[in-house]
Design a protein around this motif. Structure first.
Motif, PDB file in Angstrom:
ATOM      1  N   ARG A  87       0.836  -1.198   0.000  1.00  0.00           N
ATOM      2  CA  ARG A  87       0.000   0.000   0.000  1.00  0.00           C
ATOM      3  C   ARG A  87       0.876   1.256   0.000  1.00  0.00           C
ATOM      4  NH1 ARG A  87      -5.498  -1.082   3.114  1.00  0.00           N
ATOM      5  NH2 ARG A  87      -5.720  -3.322   2.718  1.00  0.00           N
ATOM      6  N   PRO A  88       0.356   2.355  -0.558  1.00  0.00           N
ATOM      7  CA  PRO A  88       1.136   3.596  -0.548  1.00  0.00           C
ATOM      8  C   PRO A  88       1.431   4.047   0.877  1.00  0.00           C
ATOM      9  CG  PRO A  88      -0.714   3.757  -2.071  1.00  0.00           C
ATOM     10  CD  PRO A  88      -0.917   2.496  -1.295  1.00  0.00           C
ATOM     11  N   GLY A  89       2.616   4.619   1.053  1.00  0.00           N
ATOM     12  CA  GLY A  89       2.992   5.143   2.350  1.00  0.00           C
ATOM     13  C   GLY A  89       2.811   6.643   2.456  1.00  0.00           C
ATOM     14  N   VAL A  90       2.285   7.256   1.402  1.00  0.00           N
ATOM     15  CA  VAL A  90       2.114   8.707   1.349  1.00  0.00           C
ATOM     16  C   VAL A  90       0.629   9.032   1.329  1.00  0.00           C
ATOM     17  CG1 VAL A  90       2.549  10.794  -0.011  1.00  0.00           C
ATOM     18  CG2 VAL A  90       4.300   9.004   0.135  1.00  0.00           C
ATOM     19  N   PRO A  91       0.151   9.863   2.230  1.00  0.00           N
ATOM     20  CA  PRO A  91      -1.274  10.235   2.231  1.00  0.00           C
ATOM     21  C   PRO A  91      -1.675  10.894   0.909  1.00  0.00           C
ATOM     22  CG  PRO A  91      -0.196  10.940   4.269  1.00  0.00           C
ATOM     23  CD  PRO A  91       0.893  10.489   3.345  1.00  0.00           C
ATOM     24  N   GLY A  92      -2.893  10.572   0.476  1.00  0.00           N
ATOM     25  CA  GLY A  92      -3.414  11.181  -0.738  1.00  0.00           C
ATOM     26  C   GLY A  92      -3.204  10.368  -1.991  1.00  0.00           C
ATOM     27  N   VAL A  93      -2.294   9.384  -1.944  1.00  0.00           N
ATOM     28  CA  VAL A  93      -2.103   8.520  -3.112  1.00  0.00           C
ATOM     29  C   VAL A  93      -3.229   7.494  -3.120  1.00  0.00           C
ATOM     30  CG1 VAL A  93      -0.589   6.867  -4.254  1.00  0.00           C
ATOM     31  CG2 VAL A  93       0.389   8.850  -3.069  1.00  0.00           C
ATOM     32  N   PRO A  94      -3.989   7.393  -4.207  1.00  0.00           N
ATOM     33  CA  PRO A  94      -5.154   6.501  -4.233  1.00  0.00           C
ATOM     34  C   PRO A  94      -4.775   5.044  -3.964  1.00  0.00           C
ATOM     35  CG  PRO A  94      -5.182   8.002  -6.110  1.00  0.00           C
ATOM     36  CD  PRO A  94      -3.842   8.147  -5.465  1.00  0.00           C
TER      37      PRO A  94
END
Length: 532
Positions: A295-302
């Motif tokens: 999963r993405p570790g950066v907020p806002g990445v879908p």
């Protein structure tokens, strides 16, 4: 005047263009070079993405793989900083419990995430009703205790995914919703023991566990990172896809923090920053998610559609080192299925060369308690474990079997030490005659105590010079009962051992090879413990 004004405006425009914060890599190119990183073995799938990063940033990341406990030990003792500038494990939670960690690590940046969950064959999940209704960890433990499914999991003393699963289940079983305490470890251990009765496959690494599971169709599922389970489904190697089961009472998520070691100079810090900036770009986060199923570790990445479970509740991690260590001890000595290990040990004359016999003795003695390091504490012979020493040279020698009692292990460990210290090397090398005897012993021991997890470790420093060959042994092996054939052999590559032949032997029996040619046998024998 007009020409001067025009030049001034043009200069100002260029300066403004150079301040465009949306394109930092075009205005500030960090110094190129290499960032040497001590990393968890599960990060090997990042190497193609890191190669792409090097072409863009000029910074090369060299990953040097290690196990969880070994990595923690290298950081806390300062060894990691001698050859590395950063560490990259699936999580730093256990590391940060150690009092020496704070002075050893610096900046850490979360890159991606993956919760540790359960994957079950679709038919098994459907029979339990978990294809439409998410169970709790308690329901999962109850179903395992009732033998409604079997599973594989990495060893909590060797791999973060197994340790994370152990912490999550123990925490959930308390029913408190708070961080696990040392007192609670003893309270939940009986329930944990019931859960581990259903474990049919163990490993020291998530990757090897996944590869082996794909071949063992009799095992129903895996406890592992969500990314590993999704990768298995996408890989097309499974006879039946897995349903990913997200426990309702929570998970513990790996967040893969790339961590700079303390004392880094400015050039290293620039390289580190260039790496994390690239990895946290939205386009890179998307690539990481698509290629590695994390999963993405950066907020806002879908979040992609393949990720299920909705909003996952994050269970707390223990806040004291003593609690975490007590949980590992409880797993090793009480909760897990007791192991049965047969050590097939080459004592031919060539073992007198280059202190080879001395190295073998040191490795075995370390497992009896002589190794007092962090990794040595958890990799030694456990309570309830059965250990057979089967030395050989021109022919198999009489085996000696020891069972380590739960209450007073000292006298038995002393007996093992006495036997090891009495080893003398001479004669030829009858590898497969010794393995014949090892499988005869394994069959008898399985019949006497079928609840044990049996493995064979083979240490030889040369090629066969006496007795039957691999071809003859293979024919005899294939005639063994299915349960005995399931016992893997873990050959240690050492000295002048026949590498290709040892790899064939490992593949034949469902084991894997370990390389003892460059490091110490002590380190290799500790690594093998994660698979036993």
């Amino acid at each position: 005047m007009r020409r001067t004004l025009t030049a001034t405006l043009l200069t100002a425009a260029l300066l403004l263009a150079g301040c465009d914060t949306d394109k930092p890599t075009e205005t500030h190119q960090p110094a190129s070079g290499t960032l040497r990183v001590l990393a968890g073995s599960e990060l090997a799938d990042l190497e193609p993405i890191l190669a792409d990063m090097t072409r863009v940033t000029g910074v090369k990341v060299e990953l040097d793989y290690t196990g969880t406990l070994d990595g923690v030990e290298q950081v806390t003792t300062g060894t990691a900083g001698k050859n590395h500038q950063a560490v990259w494990f699936s999580a730093n939670r256990y590391l940060e419990l150690h009092p020496d960690a704070a002075s050893r690590i610096g900046t850490q940046t979360k890159v991606m995430t993956s919760p540790v969950v359960l994957g079950l064959k679709q038919s098994v999940a459907k029979s339990l009703g978990w294809d439409t209704k998410r169970p709790s960890w308690t329901e999962i433990a109850d179903a395992a205790a009732a033998r409604k499914f079997s599973y594989g999991m990495t060893n909590p003393a060797a791999s973060n995914s197994g340790f994370t699963a152990l912490v999550a289940m123990a925490t959930a079983l308390t029913g408190k919703g708070t961080a696990l305490t040392a007192d609670q470890v003893g309270q939940v251990t009986p329930r944990l023991r019931q859960f581990f009765e259903a474990q049919a496959l163990a490993s020291g690494s998530s990757g090897w566990l996944a590869d082996t599971f794909a071949q063992k169709r009799e095992v129903d599922g895996l406890v592992n990172y969500e990314s590993v389970l999704l990768s298995l489904n996408a890989g097309g190697k499974l006879a039946e896809p897995l349903t990913v089961v997200y426990p309702t009472d929570g998970v513990i998520t790996a967040d893969y923090p790339l961590t700079l070691l303390a004392g880094a100079d400015p050039a290293v810090k620039d390289r580190y920053q260039a790496v994390v900036d690239y990895l946290r770009r939205p386009e890179t986060q998307k690539t990481l998610s698509e290629r590695t199923f994390r999963r993405p570790g950066v907020p806002g990445v879908p979040l992609g559609e393949k990720f299920g479970g909705g909003t996952l509740f994050e269970l707390p991690f223990p806040v004291k080192l003593d609690t975490a260590n007590a949980l590992i001890d409880a797993y090793n000595n009480v909760a897990r299925r007791p192991s049965n290990t047969i050590y097939v040990l080459d004592l031919s004359g060539s073992m007198n060369d280059d202190n080879r016999l001395t190295g073998l003795k040191a490795a075995l003695l370390g497992l009896t308690g002589a190794d007092t390091s962090l990794s040595g504490r958890f990799s030694g012979f456990h309570q309830r474990e059965q250990v057979t020493l089967l030395p050989f040279s021109s022919a198999p020698m009489p085996p000696r079997t020891f069972t380590v009692p739960p209450d007073t292990p000292g006298p038995v460990l002393d007996q093992i030490r006495g036997t090891v210290n009495g080893f003398v090397a001479n004669g030829s090398t009858a590898i497969y005659d010794a393995l014949r005897e090892a499988y005869r012993l394994a069959r008898a021991q399985q019949e006497a105590d079928p609840g044990r997890v049996t493995t064979i470790v083979l240490l030889t420093d040369g090629e066969v010079t006496a007795g039957v060959n691999l071809k003859t042994f293979t024919g005899e092996y294939q005639g063994l009962p299915a349960g005995t054939r399931a016992v893997p052999v873990f050959p240690v590559l050492f000295g002048e051992s026949a590498v290709d032949e040892m790899r064939q032997l490992a593949a034949l029996t469902g084991g894997r090879t370990f390389d003892g040619r460059t490091g110490t046998l002590t380190a290799v024998f500790k690594e093998i413990r994660g698979y036993q």
